[in-house]
Design a protein around this motif. Sequence first.
Motif, PDB file in Angstrom:
ATOM      1  N   THR A   1       0.853  -1.184   0.000  1.00  0.00           N
ATOM      2  CA  THR A   1       0.000   0.000   0.000  1.00  0.00           C
ATOM      3  C   THR A   1       0.884   1.227   0.000  1.00  0.00           C
ATOM      4  O   THR A   1       1.717   1.409   0.869  1.00  0.00           O
TER       5      THR A   1
ATOM      6  N   GLU B   1      -7.211   3.780 -12.599  1.00  0.00           N
ATOM      7  CA  GLU B   1      -7.352   3.061 -11.335  1.00  0.00           C
ATOM      8  C   GLU B   1      -7.062   1.574 -11.532  1.00  0.00           C
ATOM      9  O   GLU B   1      -6.403   0.935 -10.709  1.00  0.00           O
TER      10      GLU B   1
ATOM     11  N   PRO C   1      -8.887  -2.268  -0.170  1.00  0.00           N
ATOM     12  CA  PRO C   1      -9.209  -3.291  -1.162  1.00  0.00           C
ATOM     13  C   PRO C   1      -8.105  -4.336  -1.309  1.00  0.00           C
ATOM     14  O   PRO C   1      -6.919  -4.052  -1.083  1.00  0.00           O
TER      15      PRO C   1
ATOM     16  N   ASN D   1     -17.659   2.216  -1.986  1.00  0.00           N
ATOM     17  CA  ASN D   1     -16.977   2.444  -3.257  1.00  0.00           C
ATOM     18  C   ASN D   1     -17.528   1.574  -4.376  1.00  0.00           C
ATOM     19  O   ASN D   1     -16.865   1.357  -5.384  1.00  0.00           O
TER      20      ASN D   1
ATOM     21  N   GLN E   1     -17.300   2.735  -7.957  1.00  0.00           N
ATOM     22  CA  GLN E   1     -15.902   2.767  -8.382  1.00  0.00           C
ATOM     23  C   GLN E   1     -15.428   1.356  -8.765  1.00  0.00           C
ATOM     24  O   GLN E   1     -14.816   1.148  -9.818  1.00  0.00           O
TER      25      GLN E   1
ATOM     26  N   GLN F   1     -10.760   8.505  -1.321  1.00  0.00           N
ATOM     27  CA  GLN F   1     -11.346   7.345  -1.978  1.00  0.00           C
ATOM     28  C   GLN F   1     -10.318   6.546  -2.758  1.00  0.00           C
ATOM     29  O   GLN F   1     -10.300   5.328  -2.720  1.00  0.00           O
ATOM     30  N   ALA F   2      -9.467   7.256  -3.460  1.00  0.00           N
ATOM     31  CA  ALA F   2      -8.497   6.564  -4.287  1.00  0.00           C
ATOM     32  C   ALA F   2      -7.459   5.876  -3.410  1.00  0.00           C
ATOM     33  O   ALA F   2      -6.999   4.783  -3.716  1.00  0.00           O
ATOM     34  N   ARG F   3      -7.122   6.546  -2.308  1.00  0.00           N
ATOM     35  CA  ARG F   3      -6.131   5.954  -1.422  1.00  0.00           C
ATOM     36  C   ARG F   3      -6.627   4.633  -0.874  1.00  0.00           C
ATOM     37  O   ARG F   3      -5.878   3.679  -0.752  1.00  0.00           O
ATOM     38  N   LYS F   4      -7.922   4.616  -0.561  1.00  0.00           N
ATOM     39  CA  LYS F   4      -8.510   3.387  -0.046  1.00  0.00           C
ATOM     40  C   LYS F   4      -8.312   2.253  -1.035  1.00  0.00           C
ATOM     41  O   LYS F   4      -8.176   1.100  -0.670  1.00  0.00           O
ATOM     42  N   LEU F   5      -8.328   2.610  -2.293  1.00  0.00           N
ATOM     43  CA  LEU F   5      -8.274   1.593  -3.330  1.00  0.00           C
ATOM     44  C   LEU F   5      -6.935   0.895  -3.352  1.00  0.00           C
ATOM     45  O   LEU F   5      -6.767  -0.182  -3.902  1.00  0.00           O
ATOM     46  N   LEU F   6      -5.950   1.522  -2.774  1.00  0.00           N
ATOM     47  CA  LEU F   6      -4.633   0.883  -2.743  1.00  0.00           C
ATOM     48  C   LEU F   6      -4.512  -0.070  -1.583  1.00  0.00           C
ATOM     49  O   LEU F   6      -3.431  -0.401  -1.171  1.00  0.00           O
TER      50      LEU F   6
END
Lengths: 383, 383
Positions: free
Chosen positions: A8, A110, A237, A272, A275, B378-383
């Motif tokens: 991460t 993404e 995720p 999300n 997304q 939001q994007a950070r969560k995706l990582l």
Amino acid sequence: ICIVQFTTKSSQCAYQNKIYKEKTQQDPREQAFNTPSQRVQFILGTEDDDLEHVPHDLFTEMDELSFRAGCATEWKETARWLKFEEDVEDGGERWSKPYVATLSLHSLFELRRCITNGTVLLDMRPIALRRFMVASGQLKEDLYNKVREAMLKKHHHQNERKLSNRIPLVRSIADIGKKHSDPFLLERNGEPSKVGVSREGSSVDFSKVDMNFMKKIPPGAEASNVLVGEVDFLEKPIIAFVRLSPAVLITGLTEVPVPTRFLFLLLGPHGNGPQYHEIGRSMATLMTDEIFHDVAYKAKDRTDLLSGIDEFLDQVTVLPPGEWDPTIRIEPPKNVPSQSKRKRPSQPNGTASPAGELEKEEEHSVHCSLVQCGFKKQARKLL
Amino acid sequence: ICIVQFTTKSSQCAYQNKIYKEKTQQDPREQAFNTPSQRVQFILGTEDDDLEHVPHDLFTEMDELSFRAGCATEWKETARWLKFEEDVEDGGERWSKPYVATLSLHSLFELRRCITNGTVLLDMRPIALRRFMVASGQLKEDLYNKVREAMLKKHHHQNERKLSNRIPLVRSIADIGKKHSDPFLLERNGEPSKVGVSREGSSVDFSKVDMNFMKKIPPGAEASNVLVGEVDFLEKPIIAFVRLSPAVLITGLTEVPVPTRFLFLLLGPHGNGPQYHEIGRSMATLMTDEIFHDVAYKAKDRTDLLSGIDEFLDQVTVLPPGEWDPTIRIEPPKNVPSQSKRKRPSQPNGTASPAGELEKEEEHSVHCSLVQCGFKKQARKLL
């Protein structure tokens, strides 16, 4: 098998750093090519004795975890792809017409991040994912059990509702076979599951298959399963791109009885969903692309996949936000330009190739890739 | 006025290096924002006492240098934009219907390079370009004379042919006025040209104006002129993005008598015409975009413009190469989604904003920009 540590990055610059590093460090294969296009052409040109890397036609299905009272109950098929995207519509009642997948560039980027940072398992024997995901540090053992539980939820296909409405009996029969539905073939004493390993496997319940749709699937086709969903036990995720070798028929996973070659898994925290849905569509659309599809079969590592994404990005058409409503579905055109020019290297300048506008256009579209910062003669001139 | 040295990078990684550097070095304004979207919202929120930075409606025209027997003879209008693109068709006989500008992502990235590496002149008083281009090292004095010569070629508008066919007399009158056509107001003893400086300037030859089209142009509109062409005296392209202050009516340059605020110039060696054409279309389409348009009026420096491009990229819709023929013209949709959400910061998570799918969708599209590597929660969560 290639296992890569899931990490991460919280740095703002992770994405650009990543590209920057990729272009300047280590990997000799990376250094040998100026552009993703060149690398992709190299990958497509590789011949394997191994039949496992010969590209097959692909059927792609996207399933999403659905919720009832906040709990995941089952995976629901929401879209499928032969050449164009079809979506489940009207609360699961019917399929949309096939349409041109209008993606957002945002989601494609993404997805690129997902492939950059997620677990990539190429040529995994169809046994447990667990040992890889736990060993690679992406998941702790206790979380894995929850992921496993989520993965094992029943897969509901659009078609089933229709058929079961008509012939309730069929559903009961299907339910009897449910105990075989082990989508990730989670290990049983370390041995691969014996269920439905061949396309001709006798465990296929043809009463659940839409034979009209099945007819459209070319003989020898394999499946690519895109699984995305929100769960309540993850804080960030988890992502996995898996190529199975051999491909394996996983009972209940796919709406048509074709063996699964590729799995893309994205599970993440609540909130999300839209997304994840868009990232899943982007993945499925890439798998449908003639060139990326071949790259996916032949890729040796994560970087090959990333080159495939970058080559694809370099070829896309863009619609400006103020001029187009992305929710409008575009009908497939009668003809689509041949993608074969993406497979072969462009003519070097100065050879006796026929001149003229067409040739120029082609050079232009093939030569340079600014997406991934590689670019050849023509692009350099532009600087 | 911001003048930046034009440099040629031959390094493979120039583009990515550039982004990488931009994100990690110096500029305090750059550091203050996580995403291009945030920076754009900041730029749009700035208020200037100076009326020169108040956005006006824009008419955009693209002219290309045309060739006869290998020699540049005149600039020909090839496309124009009010909201949608219209192209000159059938060898100059008529205008196409307005259509959705389908751009290639490739050209958009090339345009980004152009703005990154070219000359950017903001709030230039309408006097000589020469002193800036020569002083900044982009052009040597002798080459500048050739560029000047190319720039001074007559501008031919689609409309003129039609009218002059009908009334040959008009053409002769137009020709008499030709000596005033000094598109870049090249200095005369260092003094600004006196020709047609106001919108109401009496030197406008209304016999050359398509009054039906003129009616569609909102009062107070200004012009953005995109000039691209191939020449035989340059080995590498020269690029300039110019914002004039005040805007100035340049006789003969634009098909309608509105003062020019923006000039984009791309001249380069032969053989890249289709590439320049596509970059010009990308520039014109950006100028037509509601948000970039405002950024262009308010930008303080090159980085503001680049943020504008990146914010735009983060909002575009993408059509996969194998599913769409980019030469097909897409009719403008009846409704286009409001772009106002791009202007204001999205709701931070956790505030009492109405929940629901729509809100989520909007957050998704506004929050994060992976194109330029900035990305929020939001994007950070995706990582």
